[in-house]
Write a protein that holds these residues in place. Structure first.
Motif, PDB file in Angstrom:
ATOM      1  N   THR A   1       0.960   6.714   6.004  1.00  0.00           N
ATOM      2  CA  THR A   1       0.303   5.849   5.227  1.00  0.00           C
ATOM      3  C   THR A   1       0.978   4.287   5.958  1.00  0.00           C
ATOM      4  O   THR A   1       0.246   3.321   6.228  1.00  0.00           O
ATOM      5  CB  THR A   1       0.253   5.866   3.870  1.00  0.00           C
ATOM      6  OG1 THR A   1      -0.230   6.982   3.494  1.00  0.00           O
ATOM      7  CG2 THR A   1      -0.045   4.516   3.178  1.00  0.00           C
TER       8      THR A   1
ATOM      9  N   VAL B   1      -1.284   1.651   8.144  1.00  0.00           N
ATOM     10  CA  VAL B   1      -1.485   0.210   7.290  1.00  0.00           C
ATOM     11  C   VAL B   1      -0.878  -0.743   8.289  1.00  0.00           C
ATOM     12  O   VAL B   1      -1.327  -1.831   8.408  1.00  0.00           O
ATOM     13  CB  VAL B   1      -0.826   0.156   6.067  1.00  0.00           C
ATOM     14  CG1 VAL B   1      -0.693  -1.167   5.536  1.00  0.00           C
ATOM     15  CG2 VAL B   1      -1.461   1.147   5.054  1.00  0.00           C
TER      16      VAL B   1
ATOM     17  N   TYR C   1       0.925  -1.248  -0.117  1.00  0.00           N
ATOM     18  CA  TYR C   1       0.002  -0.063  -0.077  1.00  0.00           C
ATOM     19  C   TYR C   1       0.964   1.281   0.098  1.00  0.00           C
ATOM     20  O   TYR C   1       0.385   2.124  -0.575  1.00  0.00           O
ATOM     21  CB  TYR C   1      -0.887   0.038   1.290  1.00  0.00           C
ATOM     22  CG  TYR C   1      -2.145  -0.909   0.980  1.00  0.00           C
ATOM     23  CD1 TYR C   1      -2.963  -0.900   0.218  1.00  0.00           C
ATOM     24  CD2 TYR C   1      -2.285  -2.315   1.920  1.00  0.00           C
ATOM     25  CE1 TYR C   1      -3.921  -1.846  -0.151  1.00  0.00           C
ATOM     26  CE2 TYR C   1      -3.294  -3.095   1.734  1.00  0.00           C
ATOM     27  CZ  TYR C   1      -4.108  -3.011   0.679  1.00  0.00           C
ATOM     28  OH  TYR C   1      -5.057  -3.764   0.622  1.00  0.00           O
ATOM     29  N   THR C   2       1.908   1.235   0.527  1.00  0.00           N
ATOM     30  CA  THR C   2       2.890   2.497   0.662  1.00  0.00           C
ATOM     31  C   THR C   2       3.333   2.488  -0.932  1.00  0.00           C
ATOM     32  O   THR C   2       3.655   3.777  -1.295  1.00  0.00           O
ATOM     33  CB  THR C   2       3.994   2.252   1.358  1.00  0.00           C
ATOM     34  OG1 THR C   2       3.651   1.873   2.802  1.00  0.00           O
ATOM     35  CG2 THR C   2       5.030   3.317   1.407  1.00  0.00           C
TER      36      THR C   2
ATOM     37  N   ILE D   1       0.817   3.980  -3.097  1.00  0.00           N
ATOM     38  CA  ILE D   1       0.756   5.644  -2.593  1.00  0.00           C
ATOM     39  C   ILE D   1       1.854   6.423  -3.407  1.00  0.00           C
ATOM     40  O   ILE D   1       1.613   7.676  -4.143  1.00  0.00           O
ATOM     41  CB  ILE D   1       0.810   5.971  -1.276  1.00  0.00           C
ATOM     42  CG1 ILE D   1      -0.507   5.429  -0.523  1.00  0.00           C
ATOM     43  CG2 ILE D   1       1.141   7.360  -1.085  1.00  0.00           C
ATOM     44  CD1 ILE D   1      -1.575   6.352  -0.932  1.00  0.00           C
TER      45      ILE D   1
ATOM     46  N   LEU E   1      -7.060   4.823   1.875  1.00  0.00           N
ATOM     47  CA  LEU E   1      -6.107   4.569   0.969  1.00  0.00           C
ATOM     48  C   LEU E   1      -6.496   4.449  -0.664  1.00  0.00           C
ATOM     49  O   LEU E   1      -5.826   5.209  -1.361  1.00  0.00           O
ATOM     50  CB  LEU E   1      -5.362   3.285   1.073  1.00  0.00           C
ATOM     51  CG  LEU E   1      -4.642   3.026   2.337  1.00  0.00           C
ATOM     52  CD1 LEU E   1      -4.287   1.677   2.517  1.00  0.00           C
ATOM     53  CD2 LEU E   1      -3.560   4.167   2.581  1.00  0.00           C
TER      54      LEU E   1
ATOM     55  N   LEU F   1      -6.905   8.133  -1.613  1.00  0.00           N
ATOM     56  CA  LEU F   1      -5.869   8.848  -1.875  1.00  0.00           C
ATOM     57  C   LEU F   1      -5.132   8.562  -3.096  1.00  0.00           C
ATOM     58  O   LEU F   1      -4.525   9.420  -3.763  1.00  0.00           O
ATOM     59  CB  LEU F   1      -4.841   8.613  -0.414  1.00  0.00           C
ATOM     60  CG  LEU F   1      -5.332   9.197   0.824  1.00  0.00           C
ATOM     61  CD1 LEU F   1      -4.290   8.910   1.824  1.00  0.00           C
ATOM     62  CD2 LEU F   1      -5.286  11.046   0.780  1.00  0.00           C
ATOM     63  N   CYS F   2      -4.945   7.275  -3.354  1.00  0.00           N
ATOM     64  CA  CYS F   2      -4.318   6.798  -4.622  1.00  0.00           C
ATOM     65  C   CYS F   2      -5.201   7.455  -5.939  1.00  0.00           C
ATOM     66  O   CYS F   2      -4.870   7.993  -6.876  1.00  0.00           O
ATOM     67  CB  CYS F   2      -4.424   5.289  -4.697  1.00  0.00           C
ATOM     68  SG  CYS F   2      -3.282   4.414  -3.965  1.00  0.00           S
TER      69      CYS F   2
END
Length: 330
Positions: free
Chosen positions: A120, A124, A92-93, A96, A149, A152-153
């Motif tokens: 983030t 997470v 997930y990082t 981003i 998330l 944001l993405c």
């Protein structure tokens, strides 16, 4: 004697782990050997994602094949929980970072952007760690984290796409055609990524809400149901990430691709078509074999170069036929 574990799920996890391991080997060979000169920090971070996914599946295979009352079962559970948390933190990082255009439209993040990435990672890590302790009770927290998330993405990715389109239109209007291919390539990459994260987040939320939580609330569906969820989730995740990784793999993207296109989510509009200007040479006549270097007064950080060509009358003027872009460095 009653059989322990789930042999079918265990076999699937081992096979899936092998596939992820081969993917990791291909990625590292391409990143660190074949195209090392084109590798950026983003590609190295993406390698950690595949590594922890490989470990997680192999540990899951060992866990599901073990008896709950065996001495090794708690250790396999601890290893599975640790790699599951680390894998989700890195994946997930990474999403981003890509949505911010790191390694594509920019190579350096602003202080505020670094803060977003750090928050983030922390959110997470804590969210998935807590979820593994009390999955049913803390599932709403995980749903909220995934929703944020996803938002944001999409927000960051859409902002970069808009900025790249503005940049492209600016270069078209100023007739700097040599700069257009890398902009088109970056637009294509960001659009592919945007489509992939739509599918990825929706698949993750669907699996979490309707399959895992729903099954826990209704009844114990048995081994075939959980095997189906496992195959669906892992296969969909692999195909989506494979497309993302293939799009952002280390390779030669051509000239000017590594130039930063976006700063603070705004396109960089500092390329000026100076070949339309008519400069006055104050002293002497430069050699027609050398480029002309312009140093604007009171702005020593700006340097613009453009080749000249000599006319039959021994005068110098701008060479439109070369179509060489002027690069303004800040």
């Amino acid at each position: 004697m009653e059989e322990c574990g789930d042999a079918q799920r265990s076999l699937f996890y081992f096979i899936s782990g092998g596939v992820w391991g081969l993917f990791e080997v291909f990625w590292m060979v391409n990143t660190l050997a074949t195209n090392q000169q084109h590798t950026k920090p983003l590609q190295r971070i993406m390698g950690f994602v595949l590594f922890f996914k490989f470990l997680h599946n192999m540990f899951l295979g060992s866990l599901t094949s073990s008896c709950p009352d065996s001495g090794a079962y708690p250790y396999w559970g601890l290893a599975t929980t640790s790699t599951y948390t680390l894998y989700n933190t890195f994946i997930y990082t990474t999403l981003i970072l890509i949505s911010k255009g790191f390694g594509i439209t920019r190579d350096i993040l602003e202080r505020g952007e670094v803060t977003v990435v750090a928050m983030t990672m922390g959110a997470v890590y804590l969210g998935f760690s807590a979820y593994m302790i009390q999955q049913l009770q803390l599932s709403p927290l995980l749903i909220i984290i995934l929703g944020v998330l996803f938002y944001l993405c999409q927000k960051f990715c859409s902002s970069n796409i808009r900025a790249l389109k503005l940049r492209y239109n600016f270069l078209v209007s100023t007739n700097v055609r040599a700069m257009l291919p890398p902009i088109r390539e970056k637009l294509r990459m960001m659009k592919v990524f945007q489509a992939c994260i739509y599918f990825y987040y929706i698949e993750q939320l669907f699996t979490l809400i309707f399959l895992e939580i729903g099954a826990e609330l209704v009844a114990n569906p048995g081994k075939p149901y959980w095997l189906g969820i496992t195959m669906w989730g892992d296969s969909a995740e692999f195909l989506t990430l494979f497309l993302i990784y293939w799009t952002f793999r280390s390779r030669d993207h051509g000239q000017y691709f590594n130039l930063s296109e976006v700063v603070d989510d705004q396109p960089v509009l500092n390329y000026v078509p100076f070949y339309r200007a008519q400069p006055k040479l104050s002293s002497g006549s430069p050699s027609h074999e050398l480029p002309l270097l312009l140093l604007p007064p009171e702005s020593s950080s700006l340097k613009i170069c453009l080749p000249l060509r000599q006319s039959p009358r021994n005068s110098f003027h701008w060479s439109d036929s070369l179509n060489v872009p002027l690069l303004a460095f800040q």
